[in-house]
Scaffold this motif. Structure first.
Motif, PDB file in Angstrom:
ATOM      1  N   ASP A 196       0.841  -1.190   0.000  1.00 16.84           N
ATOM      2  CA  ASP A 196       0.000   0.000   0.000  1.00 16.84           C
ATOM      3  C   ASP A 196       0.878   1.243   0.000  1.00 16.84           C
ATOM      4  OD1 ASP A 196       0.139   1.074   3.022  1.00 16.84           O
ATOM      5  OD2 ASP A 196       0.026  -1.113   3.056  1.00 16.84           O
ATOM      6  N   HIS A 197       0.317   2.337  -0.406  1.00 16.03           N
ATOM      7  CA  HIS A 197       1.087   3.557  -0.620  1.00 16.03           C
ATOM      8  C   HIS A 197       1.683   4.103   0.681  1.00 16.03           C
ATOM      9  CE1 HIS A 197      -0.143   3.959  -4.845  1.00 16.03           C
ATOM     10  NE2 HIS A 197      -1.326   3.511  -4.450  1.00 16.03           N
ATOM     11  N   ALA A 198       0.958   4.006   1.789  1.00 16.55           N
ATOM     12  CA  ALA A 198       1.464   4.530   3.065  1.00 16.55           C
ATOM     13  C   ALA A 198       2.701   3.763   3.515  1.00 16.55           C
ATOM     14  CB  ALA A 198       0.375   4.458   4.130  1.00 16.55           C
ATOM     15  N   ALA A 199       2.661   2.442   3.384  1.00 19.47           N
ATOM     16  CA  ALA A 199       3.811   1.632   3.787  1.00 19.47           C
ATOM     17  C   ALA A 199       5.015   1.926   2.903  1.00 19.47           C
ATOM     18  CB  ALA A 199       3.462   0.148   3.719  1.00 19.47           C
ATOM     19  N   VAL A 200       4.786   2.062   1.602  1.00 18.55           N
ATOM     20  CA  VAL A 200       5.891   2.354   0.685  1.00 18.55           C
ATOM     21  C   VAL A 200       6.547   3.684   1.028  1.00 18.55           C
ATOM     22  CG1 VAL A 200       6.460   2.885  -1.716  1.00 18.55           C
ATOM     23  CG2 VAL A 200       4.996   0.936  -1.180  1.00 18.55           C
ATOM     24  N   ALA A 201       5.750   4.698   1.316  1.00 17.97           N
ATOM     25  CA  ALA A 201       6.298   6.005   1.657  1.00 17.97           C
ATOM     26  C   ALA A 201       7.129   5.947   2.937  1.00 17.97           C
ATOM     27  CB  ALA A 201       5.163   7.016   1.804  1.00 17.97           C
ATOM     28  N   ALA A 202       6.628   5.207   3.940  1.00 18.92           N
ATOM     29  CA  ALA A 202       7.349   5.113   5.206  1.00 18.92           C
ATOM     30  C   ALA A 202       8.665   4.361   5.041  1.00 18.92           C
ATOM     31  CB  ALA A 202       6.473   4.424   6.249  1.00 18.92           C
ATOM     32  N   VAL A 203       8.648   3.240   4.326  1.00 21.69           N
ATOM     33  CA  VAL A 203       9.867   2.449   4.133  1.00 21.69           C
ATOM     34  C   VAL A 203      10.864   3.200   3.269  1.00 21.69           C
ATOM     35  CG1 VAL A 203      10.771   0.308   3.161  1.00 21.69           C
ATOM     36  CG2 VAL A 203       8.664   0.270   4.484  1.00 21.69           C
ATOM     37  N   ARG A 204      10.385   3.921   2.281  1.00 22.30           N
ATOM     38  CA  ARG A 204      11.277   4.712   1.424  1.00 22.30           C
ATOM     39  C   ARG A 204      11.997   5.781   2.238  1.00 22.30           C
ATOM     40  NH1 ARG A 204       8.302   7.009  -3.564  1.00 22.30           N
ATOM     41  NH2 ARG A 204       7.291   8.253  -1.935  1.00 22.30           N
ATOM     42  N   ALA A 205      11.308   6.367   3.217  1.00 17.86           N
ATOM     43  CA  ALA A 205      11.944   7.379   4.076  1.00 17.86           C
ATOM     44  C   ALA A 205      13.087   6.764   4.881  1.00 17.86           C
ATOM     45  CB  ALA A 205      10.897   7.990   5.010  1.00 17.86           C
ATOM     46  N   PHE A 206      12.902   5.526   5.346  1.00 20.16           N
ATOM     47  CA  PHE A 206      13.970   4.851   6.079  1.00 20.16           C
ATOM     48  C   PHE A 206      15.157   4.562   5.168  1.00 20.16           C
ATOM     49  CE2 PHE A 206      15.983   0.788   7.224  1.00 20.16           C
ATOM     50  CZ  PHE A 206      16.476   1.109   8.477  1.00 20.16           C
ATOM     51  N   VAL A 207      14.886   4.056   3.968  1.00 13.64           N
ATOM     52  CA  VAL A 207      15.953   3.717   3.027  1.00 13.64           C
ATOM     53  C   VAL A 207      16.747   4.962   2.639  1.00 13.64           C
ATOM     54  CG1 VAL A 207      16.418   2.874   0.685  1.00 13.64           C
ATOM     55  CG2 VAL A 207      14.774   1.679   2.145  1.00 13.64           C
ATOM     56  N   ALA A 208      16.055   6.081   2.462  1.00 11.48           N
ATOM     57  CA  ALA A 208      16.713   7.314   2.032  1.00 11.48           C
ATOM     58  C   ALA A 208      17.483   7.992   3.151  1.00 11.48           C
ATOM     59  CB  ALA A 208      15.674   8.282   1.466  1.00 11.48           C
TER      60      ALA A 208
END
Length: 366
Positions: A271-283
């Motif tokens: 889902d979009h919310a999970a992707v945004a949160a995980v992307r913030a960690f990766v970045a």
């Protein structure tokens, strides 16, 4: 080819003393020795005249191996190095553990660093094929996401139970000071615990209940307590909280996992919310913690018809996709019964969730 890259990286860890250049996947290598303590990489289909030095401490076998070495030094640790089913099948047939090239490099680096420092003590290789006489260091697997409700607790509980059923000594750690989902699932109550006092639970393993976030505790002290715990187990599986701001113990576990040649399983749902949160960690925090090399992205399809495909999740997050966990109704049953899926009586179809975890293991995650 991973083997060429692997040998090239080993050259930077020690002197490549024996063997030949120009190796390929079909004829990986004869015998290479790194440093004076004899890390060797025997290959497949090329045993003509090659012998393993008696001083060898590590032996890495390529997954295409058809014939084995004549004599393996009794003190050597033997691993199958490779990706996918070929390595897993050879490991099963030979009764040996399969690890990824990245994990093999971590083990090789541990030896060469001891050699360079003049330390002659026996190195730690994790827990595989442990005799109980050496000073072992358990492998730490951290299941983390910067988003809640993506399947961290389900993965931790089931993976730990699978390992325990195979005879491994396993400790689960609930590193969430607030949620305590794993603690409630295992004990039926929400309580806090002490990392120095794991509890026996009915699943055939141990549990450290929810660890409180103590600001007075320093990161060095937290890491020391984790290292002490790891010395008592083959595997430590950590259920980390789903948030970007890391509690002290979560940060300490993430950093210590690198030392034990472990992995961070970074969970995301479709889902979009999970992707945004995980992307913030990766970045941000992933490189800050220097854990990118041991981080593996796993996408959990928590819904029957998710809004995003796993490949799209990986593309948006910016990491290679290591595994996909399909939707499985048995996960709901697990929480209802307070029992991991490996302990249930399953039908003929088995469990898609467990099959996905087993596939992760063939890729060397643990």
């Amino acid at each position: 080819m991973w083997l060429q890259k692997f040998l090239a990286q080993l050259k930077h860890k020690g002197k490549l003393k024996k063997g030949r250049e120009g190796v390929n996947e079909r004829n990986p290598c004869r015998i290479y020795t790194v440093g004076d303590i004899g890390i060797t990489i025997p290959g497949a289909r090329a045993w003509d005249g090659g012998e393993i030095p008696p001083s060898a401490k590590l032996i890495f076998l390529a997954p295409q191996e058809e014939a084995g070495p004549g004599k393996i030094p009794p003190e050597a640790k033997v691993y199958i190095v490779g990706h996918g089913l070929a390595a897993w099948r050879l490991a099963v047939s030979k009764g040996l553990p399969a690890i990824t090239p990245e994990k093999a490099l971590a083990l090789a680096g541990e030896i060469t660093s001891q050699e360079n420092s003049g330390d002659q003590a026996q190195p730690n290789f994790g827990s595989t094929r442990s005799t109980g006489k050496e000073n072992k260091k358990g492998t730490i697997i951290v299941v983390y996401s910067s988003k809640t409700s993506v399947g961290k607790t389900s993965a931790t509980a089931n993976l730990g139970t699978m390992l325990a059923k195979e005879g491994k000594k396993v400790c689960l750690v609930d590193a969430d000071p607030g949620g305590r989902t794993l603690t409630s699932l295992a004990l039926g109550i929400a309580t806090t615990g002490d990392i120095a006092s794991p509890q026996k639970i009915p699943w055939g393993l141990d549990l450290v209940p929810s660890l409180p976030d103590s600001p007075a505790l320093g990161i060095t002290e937290a890491k020391n307590s984790i290292r002490k715990l790891a010395g008592d187990y083959d595997f430590i599986l950590v259920d980390a909280p789903g948030r970007l701001e890391l509690p002290l113990y979560t940060r300490a576990f993430l950093e210590t996992a690198v030392e034990t040649a472990g992995h961070i399983i970074l969970m995301a749902s479709c889902d979009h919310a999970a992707v945004a949160a995980v992307r913030a960690f990766v970045a941000g925090k992933m490189d800050e913690l220097h854990i990118r090399p041991v981080t593996r992205l796993v996408v959990n399809q928590t819904q029957p018809l998710p809004p995003l495909k796993p490949q799209e999740v990986a593309k948006r997050v910016g990491l290679e996709l290591t595994g996909i966990i399909p939707h499985d109704h048995l996960v709901d049953r697990m929480f209802a019964e307070g029992k991991p899926i490996p302990l249930m009586r399953l039908g003929r179809k088995g469990s898609a969730f467990l099959n996905a975890l087993q596939e992760l293991r063939t890729k060397g995650v643990c």
